[in-house]
Design a protein around this motif. Sequence first.
Motif, PDB file in Angstrom:
ATOM      1  N   GLY A 268       0.399  -1.548  -0.490  1.00  0.00           N
ATOM      2  CA  GLY A 268      -0.070   0.277   0.227  1.00  0.00           C
ATOM      3  C   GLY A 268       1.146   1.221   0.137  1.00  0.00           C
ATOM      4  N   GLY A 269       0.519   2.123  -0.102  1.00  0.00           N
ATOM      5  CA  GLY A 269       0.836   3.500  -0.013  1.00  0.00           C
ATOM      6  C   GLY A 269      -0.155   5.007  -0.107  1.00  0.00           C
ATOM      7  N   GLY A 270       0.800   6.138  -0.603  1.00  0.00           N
ATOM      8  CA  GLY A 270       0.003   7.631  -0.419  1.00  0.00           C
ATOM      9  C   GLY A 270      -0.081   7.833  -1.966  1.00  0.00           C
ATOM     10  N   TYR A 271       0.668   7.560  -3.062  1.00  0.00           N
ATOM     11  CA  TYR A 271       0.216   7.596  -4.949  1.00  0.00           C
ATOM     12  C   TYR A 271      -0.693   6.749  -5.073  1.00  0.00           C
ATOM     13  N   PHE A 272      -0.874   8.155  -5.920  1.00  0.00           N
ATOM     14  CA  PHE A 272      -2.224   7.646  -6.581  1.00  0.00           C
ATOM     15  C   PHE A 272      -2.262   6.263  -7.971  1.00  0.00           C
ATOM     16  N   THR A 273      -3.017   5.390  -8.306  1.00  0.00           N
ATOM     17  CA  THR A 273      -3.066   4.061  -9.383  1.00  0.00           C
ATOM     18  C   THR A 273      -3.683   4.751  -9.791  1.00  0.00           C
ATOM     19  N   LEU A 274      -3.728   4.146 -11.360  1.00  0.00           N
ATOM     20  CA  LEU A 274      -4.614   5.095 -12.262  1.00  0.00           C
ATOM     21  C   LEU A 274      -5.086   3.646 -13.238  1.00  0.00           C
ATOM     22  N   GLY A 275      -4.758   2.195 -12.267  1.00  0.00           N
ATOM     23  CA  GLY A 275      -5.365   0.621 -12.422  1.00  0.00           C
ATOM     24  C   GLY A 275      -4.153   0.003 -12.850  1.00  0.00           C
ATOM     25  N   ALA A 276      -4.400  -1.046 -13.500  1.00  0.00           N
ATOM     26  CA  ALA A 276      -3.058  -1.905 -13.715  1.00  0.00           C
ATOM     27  C   ALA A 276      -3.131  -2.574 -14.396  1.00  0.00           C
ATOM     28  N   VAL A 277      -1.666  -3.205 -14.610  1.00  0.00           N
ATOM     29  CA  VAL A 277      -0.968  -4.570 -16.117  1.00  0.00           C
ATOM     30  C   VAL A 277      -2.310  -5.656 -15.706  1.00  0.00           C
ATOM     31  N   ILE A 278      -2.825  -6.129 -16.492  1.00  0.00           N
ATOM     32  CA  ILE A 278      -3.757  -7.178 -16.367  1.00  0.00           C
ATOM     33  C   ILE A 278      -2.837  -8.675 -15.973  1.00  0.00           C
ATOM     34  N   SER A 279      -3.384  -9.904 -14.801  1.00  0.00           N
ATOM     35  CA  SER A 279      -2.737 -10.452 -14.730  1.00  0.00           C
ATOM     36  C   SER A 279      -1.439 -11.353 -16.113  1.00  0.00           C
ATOM     37  N   ALA A 280      -2.591 -11.806 -17.006  1.00  0.00           N
ATOM     38  CA  ALA A 280      -1.440 -12.145 -18.603  1.00  0.00           C
ATOM     39  C   ALA A 280      -0.147 -11.834 -18.540  1.00  0.00           C
ATOM     40  N   ASP A 281      -0.265 -10.579 -18.446  1.00  0.00           N
ATOM     41  CA  ASP A 281       1.132  -9.811 -18.909  1.00  0.00           C
ATOM     42  C   ASP A 281       1.943  -9.370 -18.326  1.00  0.00           C
ATOM     43  N   MET A 282       1.906  -9.742 -16.521  1.00  0.00           N
ATOM     44  CA  MET A 282       2.768  -9.903 -16.021  1.00  0.00           C
ATOM     45  C   MET A 282       4.021 -10.247 -15.899  1.00  0.00           C
ATOM     46  N   ASP A 283       3.637 -11.825 -16.803  1.00  0.00           N
ATOM     47  CA  ASP A 283       5.686 -12.475 -16.825  1.00  0.00           C
ATOM     48  C   ASP A 283       6.358 -11.160 -17.883  1.00  0.00           C
ATOM     49  N   LEU A 284       5.249 -10.750 -18.485  1.00  0.00           N
ATOM     50  CA  LEU A 284       6.144 -10.107 -19.584  1.00  0.00           C
ATOM     51  C   LEU A 284       6.909  -8.507 -18.751  1.00  0.00           C
ATOM     52  N   ILE A 285       6.615  -8.094 -17.949  1.00  0.00           N
ATOM     53  CA  ILE A 285       7.215  -7.728 -17.371  1.00  0.00           C
ATOM     54  C   ILE A 285       8.708  -7.462 -17.022  1.00  0.00           C
ATOM     55  N   GLY A 286       8.164  -8.901 -16.205  1.00  0.00           N
ATOM     56  CA  GLY A 286       9.577  -9.392 -15.968  1.00  0.00           C
ATOM     57  C   GLY A 286      11.138  -9.310 -17.035  1.00  0.00           C
ATOM     58  N   GLN A 287      10.549 -10.060 -18.422  1.00  0.00           N
ATOM     59  CA  GLN A 287      11.799 -10.393 -19.470  1.00  0.00           C
ATOM     60  C   GLN A 287      12.529  -8.826 -19.749  1.00  0.00           C
ATOM     61  N   LEU A 288      11.424  -7.618 -18.672  1.00  0.00           N
ATOM     62  CA  LEU A 288      12.071  -6.314 -19.652  1.00  0.00           C
ATOM     63  C   LEU A 288      13.585  -5.565 -19.841  1.00  0.00           C
ATOM     64  N   GLN A 289      14.323  -5.034 -20.461  1.00  0.00           N
ATOM     65  CA  GLN A 289      15.397  -4.809 -19.722  1.00  0.00           C
ATOM     66  C   GLN A 289      15.377  -3.132 -20.650  1.00  0.00           C
TER      67      GLN A 289
END
Lengths: 325, 291
Positions: A268-289
């Motif tokens: 949690g925290g005190g900065y606003f969030t504007l939405g979320a990356v969908i569960s199906a694409d979380m794996d791809l984030i792990g592979q970003l250079q």
Amino acid sequence: MTFKVLNTGLLTTIQDLGRPGYFHLGIPISGAMDRLSLRAANLLVGNDEGAAALETVFMGPQLEFEKDAMVAVTGAELPPRVDGEEKPTWTAFKVKAGQVLSFDYLREGARAYIAISGGITTDVYLGSRSTYAIGALGGYEGRALAVGDMVPFGDNGKVKEGRSLEASLRRMPGNPAELRVLPGLYWRLITEEAGRNFFDDEWKVAPEADRMGVRFRGGRPMTFQEREQPFGAGSDPSNIVDGCYSYGSIQVPGGTEPIVLHRDAVSGGGYFTLGAVISADMDLIGQLQPHTPTRFVKVDMEQALAARKERKAQLARIEEALKHQ
Amino acid sequence: MKTRYSFGGDEHIFVEMDEEMSLDAFFKSLSMTSAVREAEIDGVTEVCPANASFQVKFDPDRIKPDDMLAELKALEHTAESAEKRLNTRIVEFPVYYRDPWTHETLMRFRDRHQDPSGSDLDYAARINGFNTIDEFITAHHSAPWFVSMVGFVSGLPFLYQLVERKKQLEVPKYVRPRTDTPKQTVGYGGCFSCIYSVRGAGGYQMFGITPVTIFDPKQVTSYLRDFLVFFKPGDLVKFTPISREEYDATLAEVQANRYTPRIAEVEFDLEAFNADMDGFNKKLMGALNDV
């Protein structure tokens, strides 16, 4: 039985499919950033898909094996070598007692998964072997691997050398990378124009990218809806009364650099969030250079669920392909 | 107060009881999260309460997101009948304000701050209308605090001060969050104080440091042998200013696993507190001083 760490690479941690159930205390799920690749690596060597393996980022470690093992390397294209001899990725290969597993330089992606037959058998902490280094728990003494560590692994002699998964069964981000986002949470705080720009602009992965989250820069700064800040939030328009964060949620402190929270997310925290990356694409984030051009693509819930289904189907295809090998 | 629901991706629903902070909103969120847990809805994997909101993580393969949303909305009435009373404890936390370690850190991240010319305390004192840092520090420790959320990282408590709204201190978070914060920093953001349980990233202004460990995954600290996390929502805290010498002495006790925090069992009743804040706080302090 163990393998000995001769060289750690940049950052190598023990990960499995994570530690759900403690996010309400600020202890995140952790586990492999690219879960599909972890599962594939485990299945290749005959392990349970959720066995503990190594996650290594950008540069591989050097490991000396004390006994024979079957090994598979998936995820990032980080070619393995056994006593200097190159071995294929996404393929089970043998490492004999006394041999050294090392890696060539990174060709594609960011995180490789190194599964060892029998799985890594360090102590289970709160239901998982995953390393959560910020909380100094799980993994090997609560930290990333260090030179000289003797890492225990189990035993299974079930599979043949050479089991392999073809390229069509792998999944890597494109260039530009596309991350699908379901808008929501505090989306209403930004102006319509800022919302359009977020999806129109090309962002780049910033060097501040780790297991907690990945930062992006290069898009236009965001403008906020005129409003009086609610009591307790703080005076900056990007401030909210501290609330829970979702995995994959996108916060934009000061309206400048989006941060996507990942497996070692703050809860949690005190900065606003504007939405979320969908569960199906979380794996791809792990592979970003770092510096990878990235676009956020707006989707609705129906599309998010269809993508989730497709990812599940891919895992089923991987399982099916290995049944016959 | 209007409850707002939103999906966080395809695996979370975020429920905001109120946009602004109040203990009323906290108790409503607490009641509703308890009701969600008790309902044992198939597919719910985690329930995380926050200051004036909460989040439910669910498995969309087991329950459709719209059905999950309907289940939560059906429990909204439990927030309205929330019991605003708790049997809890008040704990004394010594704080070394203006310590050298948070000062060194805040100087390293000046380019991420609203006012790079001074310290976080200079800035917080000024924007809250205090003439001196000392007066501001006194306001920070003179009235007790209510733990309205545990989270961010490893057992970090968010604390809401038990004073009327016009006396509440308020500061923005850093313009861009820091990548480093010393372990056990006493921070401030919005109307909340916090104690950073571990070293790491952070966006709160930094005022001081406590020698008292609040998170111990090895569970060797004398008062953390039963559970690795010290705080839970509803705990009360009294900050007490200490000197460098006292800090060093207490730290040595904590590290030798000999420290026992001063704790008193108390009841918190929101109605009684709202009726007479000073009187209620005196009673809390009396209970702590009797220990």
